[in-house]
Design an enzyme around this catalytic site. Structure first.
Site, PDB file in Angstrom:
ATOM      1  N   TRP A 325     -43.362  14.965  -6.989  1.00 44.46           N
ATOM      2  CA  TRP A 325     -43.866  14.147  -8.029  1.00 44.46           C
ATOM      3  C   TRP A 325     -45.013  14.581  -8.347  1.00 44.46           C
ATOM      4  CZ3 TRP A 325     -43.842  10.620 -11.709  1.00 44.46           C
ATOM      5  CH2 TRP A 325     -44.774   9.767 -11.903  1.00 44.46           C
ATOM      6  N   HIS A 440     -37.801   3.372  -7.243  1.00 45.47           N
ATOM      7  CA  HIS A 440     -39.280   3.425  -6.645  1.00 45.47           C
ATOM      8  C   HIS A 440     -39.962   2.081  -7.366  1.00 45.47           C
ATOM      9  CE1 HIS A 440     -43.360   4.846  -5.808  1.00 45.47           C
ATOM     10  NE2 HIS A 440     -43.657   4.572  -7.111  1.00 45.47           N
TER      11      HIS A 440
END
Length: 459
Positions: A325, A440
């Site tokens: 990420w 998430h």
């Protein structure tokens, strides 16, 4: 058609720009009496300093015709061209340029300089200004007057905007779905140094307080599915926007942001609002920061609802998902926040996804989005690592409250493996509530989590 007729078409393009939040400038390109291309300003939404209306029209015509030379073409634009656009027009060999309002600040057709008047250049383009100048100028004047009015409204006397910060206009948040709550602001916390922090504060002041902390790149909108459940139970909800996010002020420089600074903002917010009987609700950076708060005043906290987050202590490697990420953010600093939410939450409506883009109308407002991935403590001496190690000891040895852990199983960054490690650090943490379809941003499935939290932690 006359010059005025073509300029009306350019004004229609300018209106499109204004509706998109751009400076209202429009252009049309004509060859032998036929409109062959149009353009309107798009620098802000396109993240492109060259995306002026004239450049858009020139590019469109050149690509359609397969030739960057646009001989025999006439360009009609509502505002006097700047030096960049004037240079492009000369390179394109335009026959004629007609503009509406003069631009006394950057005009390159006579107001500041006149690039078209240099006899040394190997091509001469005819220029005529003043066509529908009043109407073109009025549109620009109205646009900037409205912008100034919005700025004055938002920069209220008790919350002046610092020179080194930006403030997303209130209009960007108009009509957000399922977010009806009254905005509240603070700017006098010592660590804010005049920056304005937005927060929600709903429900009775007695009893339980759910302190809901968001992460990156979200804001308090993330809790819109959970807040109604907490309020229906008769509890209080406080949900701040971290500085740089949501309706809070956004410092212009990436370097403003630090773990220590944001943690101090939250500590002072808790003290200022004198929050008690807190159930700490955290996810993502809300956990990285929030999990370090209770040890500073344990008597204020009685519960923890923890979702898809971690403690970054600097002595344990960061997860592969997080490293991926962080790399993505570094390579794509202007990533589309709405698209990110849509990809991980196919059940969301388009207008809900768009709400996550609302705080960040341009690159200048996105400093926090660029800074936060690199701020996660990675080494033992990283900012925030030492306090996170202290927090780890607190949760292992001193935590006396009740805990509920909820995990979005589809999260590739802070999913179940990371959360099980965190579970082992929290004294008395039961087996997590696993949501198989959630990712998430597990709060997007938050109603069921909130109901379970009220049952488990709200008594």
């Amino acid at each position: 058609m006359s010059d005025a007729d073509y300029m009306q078409l350019a004004l229609a393009q300018a209106r499109q720009a204004a509706e998109a939040g751009e400076v209202p400038v429009g252009a049309v390109l004509v060859r032998h009496g036929q409109v062959i291309a149009t353009g309107c300003n798009k620098p802000i939404n396109g993240h492109d300093p060259t995306a002026h209306a004239e450049m858009q029209a020139l590019r469109s015509a050149a690509q359609a015709g397969g030739n960057y030379r646009l001989d025999e073409c006439e360009l009609f634009v509502t505002l006097e061209p700047c030096a960049m656009c004037a240079g492009a027009m000369l390179h394109a060999r335009l026959k004629r340029v007609v503009f509406g309002a003069p631009d006394p600040k950057t005009g390159a057709a006579g107001s500041v300089i006149d690039l078209f008047a240099h006899p040394q250049l190997n091509h001469q383009t005819q220029v005529q200004g003043g066509v529908l100048a009043g109407e073109c100028g009025a549109m620009l004047q109205d646009f900037f007057q409205q912008r100034r009015s919005e700025q004055r409204q938002e920069t209220k006397l008790n919350h002046p905007l610092r020179d080194d910060a930006l403030r997303t206009p209130d209009s960007a948040f108009a009509g957000l779905p399922d977010y009806p709550w009254t905005p509240r602001y603070l700017s006098d916390l010592p660590s804010l140094a005049g920056l304005r922090m937005h927060y929600l504060d709903e429900g009775p002041r007695e009893g339980l307080t759910w302190l809901c902390l968001h992460g990156n790149p979200a804001w308090s909108y993330l809790y819109r599915k959970m807040i109604p459940v907490f309020l229906a139970a008769g509890h209080r909800v406080v949900a701040p926007d971290l500085i740089g996010f949501g309706k809070s002020d956004k410092p212009k420089k990436d370097s403003f942001h630090s773990f220590t600074g944001h943690r101090q903002n939250l500590l002072e917010l808790v003290e200022r609002l004198d929050l008690k009987n807190i159930v700490l609700v955290v996810q993502d950076w809300g956990g990285l920061l929030g999990l370090t708060l209770p040890m500073a005043a344990p008597e204020r906290y009685r519960g923890l609802l923890v979702m898809n987050t971690t403690l970054a202590t600097g002595d344990v490697p960061l997860s592969p998902g997080f490293l991926a990420w962080r790399e993505m953010c570094a390579k794509n600093p202007e990533f589309d926040v709405a698209r990110l939410f849509a990809r991980g939450n196919p059940q969301m409506r388009a207008e809900e996804c768009a709400a996550y883009n609302a705080p960040f109308p341009d690159r200048g407002h996105r400093a926090a989005l660029r800074a936060f991935p690199a701020m996660v403590p990675e080494a033992e001496k990283s900012d925030g690592a030492a306090i996170s190690r202290e927090a780890r000891s607190f949760w292992r040895e001193r935590w006396q409250g009740r805990t509920l852990m909820a995990v979005g199983a589809q999260d590739p960054v802070l999913g179940l493996p990371v959360m099980l490690q965190l579970q082992a650090m929290i004294r008395g943490c039961p087996e997590p509530l696993v949501l198989p379809q959630a990712g998430h941003f597990v709060q997007e499935h938050g109603e069921s989590i909130a109901r379970q939290a009220v049952r488990s932690l709200g008594g």
